[in-house]
Enzyme design. Structure first.
Site, mmCIF file in Angstrom:
data_model
loop_
_atom_site.group_PDB
_atom_site.id
_atom_site.type_symbol
_atom_site.label_atom_id
_atom_site.label_comp_id
_atom_site.label_asym_id
_atom_site.label_seq_id
_atom_site.Cartn_x
_atom_site.Cartn_y
_atom_site.Cartn_z
ATOM 1 N N ASP A 153 -10.378 3.048 2.257
ATOM 2 C CA ASP A 153 -10.622 2.512 3.615
ATOM 3 C C ASP A 153 -11.357 3.540 4.478
ATOM 4 O O ASP A 153 -12.329 3.213 5.152
ATOM 5 C CB ASP A 153 -9.298 2.137 4.290
ATOM 6 C CG ASP A 153 -8.755 0.805 3.800
ATOM 7 O OD1 ASP A 153 -9.555 -0.045 3.360
ATOM 8 O OD2 ASP A 153 -7.527 0.618 3.849
ATOM 9 N N LYS A 213 0.806 -1.225 0.000
ATOM 10 C CA LYS A 213 0.000 0.000 0.000
ATOM 11 C C LYS A 213 0.840 1.278 0.000
ATOM 12 O O LYS A 213 0.508 2.246 -0.677
ATOM 13 C CB LYS A 213 -0.910 0.019 1.232
ATOM 14 C CG LYS A 213 -2.112 -0.902 1.146
ATOM 15 C CD LYS A 213 -2.925 -0.783 2.421
ATOM 16 C CE LYS A 213 -4.299 -1.390 2.253
ATOM 17 N NZ LYS A 213 -5.170 -1.130 3.391
#
Ligand code: NAD
Length: 294
Positions: free
Chosen positions: A109, A73
């Site tokens: 997220d 990420k």
């Protein structure tokens, strides 16, 4: 015979390691099929140092997009051509959209957390939040809540390697969103933690505390701190109801578990890839069935 994949099918995928356990291929392929979209989604086991080559292949193969999970990420945020405001502040990307060869990084997220709040009738605007945690999930939630209008955010973390991250996040947010005040404290100082929770509308656990197999643990040692006008949320989705949520429910707080965040972050990515709404109700029923109160 497979009838859905043909010469026009566009590929999407998940990059990270491990990925073989991931529910994402099933969730996205089901959603593409339901929406009549000729896309297919696969999981690829990728290490962080392979990401430069992988992103080049995304362009060559004209992949529409990809989700990114650990350990890729942070490196993805450094490699993409453009970053969304949230992913720039978070410093991590979980969704890449390929716009004719220009790779744009997003982080859904935090959006997943906020959309799940809205789904449960809680508007982030003007809210005061206490966040437990300073890792990936916590940073995404903190940044998105600030971007969506939270006025005060108290971050609490144990004094481990993530503590510095909390301080950096606080500085970055207050520079970018001056209307949001962010403080950082030690989660082991229960007096300071309880003071912050008393002044908050929402409490979010984004630490690993409460996750299976350690299901008897909670960061909140004094459950009497929970009250009816406090919204108590957990990012942990296994178990669906953590000890913290069960304690909060007993004190009449509104409780929201982690599975909804998981579904909504996928739905936000689906919207970025296709411009369409994911069939949330069906996806929740089929893939996240055991949680009535996601
Ligand atoms: P991370 O490794 O980036 O961060 C871990 C965090 O947990 C840090 O803040 C760390 O200090 C804290 N922590 C770990 N052990 C602790 C302990 N014993 N006591 C106090 N704090 C402790 O991990 P992450 O990716 O941010 O995941 C954090 C949690 O969020 C996990 O439970 C994960 O399952 C959950 N999560 C949920 C979703 C969702 O969509 N619902 C998405 C991402 C992560």
């Amino acid at each position: 015979m497979e009838t859905r994949i043909n010469g026009h099918t566009t590929m999407l995928g998940l990059f990270g390691s491990p990925v073989s356990h991931s529910g994402s291929p099933a969730m996205y392929n089901y959603s593409f099929e339901q929406a009549g979209i000729n896309d297919a989604y696969l999981a690829f086991d990728i290490q962080a140092d392979e990401m430069p080559r992988v992103l080049e292949k995304m362009r060559v193969l004209k992949m529409r997009g990809a989700n990114v999970t650990m350990p890729c990420k942070n490196v993805a945020a450094k490699l993409v051509d453009e970053l969304s405001p949230a992913s720039e502040l978070i410093g991590a990307v979980n969704t890449i959209v390929n716009n004719d060869g220009v790779l744009v990084g997003h982080n859904t997220d935090g959006e997943g957390y906020v959309e799940n709040l809205r789904y449960h009738g809680v508007d982030p605007k003007g809210k005061r939040l206490t966040v437990l945690g300073a890792g990936g999930a916590a940073t995404a939630i903190t940044v998105q809540m600030a971007l969506d209008g939270a006025t005060t955010i108290h971050i609490f973390n144990t004094k481990d390697i993530f503590y510095k991250n909390a301080e950096l996040t606080a500085q970055k947010i207050m520079k970018r969103v001056p209307t949001c005040e962010v403080t950082v404290g030690d989660i082991n100082n229960q007096v300071a933690l309880e003071e912050a929770i008393k002044k908050s509308d929402i409490l979010a656990n984004a630490t690993k505390v409460g996750m299976a197999p350690n299901i008897d643990q909670s960061n909140i040692k004094n459950p009497n701190i929970f009250r009816p006008d406090l919204v108590v949320t957990d990012t942990v989705y296994n178990p669906a109801e953590t000890k913290m949520l069960a304690d909060a429910k007993r004190h009449s707080s509104q409780t929201i578990g982690g599975k909804g965040m998981l579904v909504w972050q996928g739905a936000e990515a689906f919207k970025l890839y296709t411009g369409r709404r994911m069939p949330i109700a069906d996806v929740t029923r089929i893939f996240f069935a055991d949680d009535g109160g996601h």
